[in-house]
Design a protein around this motif. Structure first.
Motif, PDB file in Angstrom:
ATOM      1  N   ARG A  24      -8.434   1.846  15.083  1.00 32.40           N
ATOM      2  CA  ARG A  24      -7.339   1.721  16.050  1.00 32.40           C
ATOM      3  C   ARG A  24      -7.129   3.024  16.816  1.00 32.40           C
ATOM      4  O   ARG A  24      -6.972   3.028  18.037  1.00 32.40           O
ATOM      5  CB  ARG A  24      -6.037   1.370  15.341  1.00 32.40           C
ATOM      6  N   ARG A  25      -7.098   4.115  16.087  1.00 31.32           N
ATOM      7  CA  ARG A  25      -6.860   5.420  16.719  1.00 31.32           C
ATOM      8  C   ARG A  25      -7.981   5.804  17.675  1.00 31.32           C
ATOM      9  O   ARG A  25      -7.732   6.348  18.748  1.00 31.32           O
ATOM     10  CB  ARG A  25      -6.683   6.496  15.652  1.00 31.32           C
ATOM     11  N   GLU A  26      -9.216   5.539  17.276  1.00 32.26           N
ATOM     12  CA  GLU A  26     -10.357   5.879  18.120  1.00 32.26           C
ATOM     13  C   GLU A  26     -10.320   5.090  19.426  1.00 32.26           C
ATOM     14  O   GLU A  26     -10.527   5.641  20.503  1.00 32.26           O
ATOM     15  CB  GLU A  26     -11.662   5.603  17.369  1.00 32.26           C
ATOM     16  N   LEU A  27     -10.044   3.792  19.343  1.00 32.31           N
ATOM     17  CA  LEU A  27      -9.981   2.979  20.560  1.00 32.31           C
ATOM     18  C   LEU A  27      -8.782   3.361  21.417  1.00 32.31           C
ATOM     19  O   LEU A  27      -8.885   3.390  22.650  1.00 32.31           O
ATOM     20  CB  LEU A  27      -9.928   1.497  20.215  1.00 32.31           C
ATOM     21  N   ALA A  28      -7.651   3.663  20.788  1.00 37.26           N
ATOM     22  CA  ALA A  28      -6.475   4.087  21.555  1.00 37.26           C
ATOM     23  C   ALA A  28      -6.767   5.397  22.285  1.00 37.26           C
ATOM     24  O   ALA A  28      -6.379   5.576  23.441  1.00 37.26           O
ATOM     25  CB  ALA A  28      -5.276   4.243  20.628  1.00 37.26           C
ATOM     26  N   LYS A  29      -7.472   6.295  21.620  1.00 40.67           N
ATOM     27  CA  LYS A  29      -7.843   7.572  22.228  1.00 40.67           C
ATOM     28  C   LYS A  29      -8.776   7.348  23.422  1.00 40.67           C
ATOM     29  O   LYS A  29      -8.600   7.945  24.480  1.00 40.67           O
ATOM     30  CB  LYS A  29      -8.527   8.442  21.171  1.00 40.67           C
ATOM     31  N   LEU A  30      -9.747   6.467  23.262  1.00 43.66           N
ATOM     32  CA  LEU A  30     -10.666   6.153  24.346  1.00 43.66           C
ATOM     33  C   LEU A  30      -9.933   5.493  25.514  1.00 43.66           C
ATOM     34  O   LEU A  30     -10.243   5.744  26.675  1.00 43.66           O
ATOM     35  CB  LEU A  30     -11.783   5.229  23.859  1.00 43.66           C
ATOM     36  N   ALA A  31      -8.949   4.655  25.210  1.00 43.25           N
ATOM     37  CA  ALA A  31      -8.203   3.936  26.244  1.00 43.25           C
ATOM     38  C   ALA A  31      -7.318   4.877  27.061  1.00 43.25           C
ATOM     39  O   ALA A  31      -6.951   4.549  28.184  1.00 43.25           O
ATOM     40  CB  ALA A  31      -7.352   2.837  25.612  1.00 43.25           C
ATOM     41  N   CYS A  32      -6.985   6.034  26.525  1.00 42.92           N
ATOM     42  CA  CYS A  32      -6.123   6.988  27.227  1.00 42.92           C
ATOM     43  C   CYS A  32      -6.897   7.905  28.173  1.00 42.92           C
ATOM     44  O   CYS A  32      -6.287   8.596  28.978  1.00 42.92           O
ATOM     45  CB  CYS A  32      -5.351   7.838  26.213  1.00 42.92           C
ATOM     46  N   GLU A  33      -8.208   7.896  28.077  1.00 43.30           N
ATOM     47  CA  GLU A  33      -9.007   8.773  28.928  1.00 43.30           C
ATOM     48  C   GLU A  33      -8.998   8.266  30.365  1.00 43.30           C
ATOM     49  O   GLU A  33      -8.983   7.059  30.604  1.00 43.30           O
ATOM     50  CB  GLU A  33     -10.432   8.858  28.394  1.00 43.30           C
ATOM     51  N   PRO A  34      -9.009   9.194  31.331  1.00 40.76           N
ATOM     52  CA  PRO A  34      -8.987   8.788  32.740  1.00 40.76           C
ATOM     53  C   PRO A  34     -10.245   8.012  33.127  1.00 40.76           C
ATOM     54  O   PRO A  34     -11.345   8.342  32.679  1.00 40.76           O
ATOM     55  CB  PRO A  34      -8.899  10.102  33.507  1.00 40.76           C
ATOM     56  N   GLY A  35     -10.050   6.988  33.927  1.00 36.01           N
ATOM     57  CA  GLY A  35     -11.169   6.196  34.422  1.00 36.01           C
ATOM     58  C   GLY A  35     -11.651   5.104  33.497  1.00 36.01           C
ATOM     59  O   GLY A  35     -12.578   4.373  33.833  1.00 36.01           O
ATOM     60  N   VAL A  36     -11.044   4.975  32.320  1.00 34.92           N
ATOM     61  CA  VAL A  36     -11.465   3.959  31.365  1.00 34.92           C
ATOM     62  C   VAL A  36     -10.642   2.699  31.595  1.00 34.92           C
ATOM     63  O   VAL A  36      -9.424   2.740  31.691  1.00 34.92           O
ATOM     64  CB  VAL A  36     -11.269   4.453  29.906  1.00 34.92           C
ATOM     65  N   SER A  37     -11.333   1.564  31.690  1.00 34.90           N
ATOM     66  CA  SER A  37     -10.664   0.276  31.834  1.00 34.90           C
ATOM     67  C   SER A  37     -10.303  -0.238  30.443  1.00 34.90           C
ATOM     68  O   SER A  37     -11.182  -0.495  29.616  1.00 34.90           O
ATOM     69  CB  SER A  37     -11.594  -0.724  32.527  1.00 34.90           C
ATOM     70  N   VAL A  38      -9.006  -0.380  30.197  1.00 32.58           N
ATOM     71  CA  VAL A  38      -8.552  -0.856  28.893  1.00 32.58           C
ATOM     72  C   VAL A  38      -9.035  -2.284  28.668  1.00 32.58           C
ATOM     73  O   VAL A  38      -9.466  -2.643  27.571  1.00 32.58           O
ATOM     74  CB  VAL A  38      -7.009  -0.771  28.779  1.00 32.58           C
ATOM     75  N   ALA A  39      -9.010  -3.090  29.701  1.00 37.24           N
ATOM     76  CA  ALA A  39      -9.460  -4.480  29.583  1.00 37.24           C
ATOM     77  C   ALA A  39     -10.942  -4.545  29.204  1.00 37.24           C
ATOM     78  O   ALA A  39     -11.341  -5.319  28.339  1.00 37.24           O
ATOM     79  CB  ALA A  39      -9.215  -5.216  30.886  1.00 37.24           C
ATOM     80  N   ARG A  40     -11.750  -3.721  29.850  1.00 33.85           N
ATOM     81  CA  ARG A  40     -13.184  -3.721  29.553  1.00 33.85           C
ATOM     82  C   ARG A  40     -13.445  -3.203  28.142  1.00 33.85           C
ATOM     83  O   ARG A  40     -14.280  -3.744  27.416  1.00 33.85           O
ATOM     84  CB  ARG A  40     -13.932  -2.874  30.565  1.00 33.85           C
ATOM     85  N   LEU A  41     -12.739  -2.156  27.740  1.00 41.18           N
ATOM     86  CA  LEU A  41     -12.892  -1.592  26.393  1.00 41.18           C
ATOM     87  C   LEU A  41     -12.529  -2.639  25.336  1.00 41.18           C
ATOM     88  O   LEU A  41     -13.235  -2.796  24.343  1.00 41.18           O
ATOM     89  CB  LEU A  41     -12.010  -0.347  26.251  1.00 41.18           C
ATOM     90  N   ALA A  42     -11.442  -3.354  25.571  1.00 40.93           N
ATOM     91  CA  ALA A  42     -11.033  -4.404  24.640  1.00 40.93           C
ATOM     92  C   ALA A  42     -12.080  -5.504  24.575  1.00 40.93           C
ATOM     93  O   ALA A  42     -12.437  -5.977  23.487  1.00 40.93           O
ATOM     94  CB  ALA A  42      -9.682  -4.971  25.064  1.00 40.93           C
ATOM     95  N   LEU A  43     -12.584  -5.910  25.714  1.00 38.72           N
ATOM     96  CA  LEU A  43     -13.588  -6.962  25.769  1.00 38.72           C
ATOM     97  C   LEU A  43     -14.863  -6.558  25.034  1.00 38.72           C
ATOM     98  O   LEU A  43     -15.447  -7.354  24.297  1.00 38.72           O
ATOM     99  CB  LEU A  43     -13.906  -7.296  27.228  1.00 38.72           C
ATOM    100  N   GLU A  44     -15.277  -5.313  25.200  1.00 39.36           N
ATOM    101  CA  GLU A  44     -16.485  -4.816  24.538  1.00 39.36           C
ATOM    102  C   GLU A  44     -16.362  -4.835  23.013  1.00 39.36           C
ATOM    103  O   GLU A  44     -17.363  -4.925  22.315  1.00 39.36           O
ATOM    104  CB  GLU A  44     -16.795  -3.392  24.996  1.00 39.36           C
TER     105      GLU A  44
END
Length: 58
Positions: A24-44
């Motif tokens: 959870r923490r790793e994905l939340a950290k990745l989702a906070c980075e600029p230019g990252v699509s949260v929707a795409r990250l979740a889908l992946e």
């Protein structure tokens, strides 16, 4: 991809996945980075977008 992200989720009796806190923490950290699509990250990672937004807010 880090080893924490590759970790499989355990399932509860109701069939709802119980993702490890490191995952959870790793994905939340990745989702906070600029230019990252949260929707795409979740889908992946096979997650609901709203769940990832919730983890990010937490």
């Amino acid at each position: 991809m880090s080893p924490e992200i590759a970790t499989a989720a355990r399932r509860t009796r109701k069939g709802t996945p119980n993702h490890p806190i490191g995952f959870r923490r790793e994905l939340a950290k990745l989702a906070c980075e600029p230019g990252v699509s949260v929707a795409r990250l979740a889908l992946e990672h096979g997650l609901n977008t709203n769940l990832l937004f919730k983890w990010r807010r937490a």
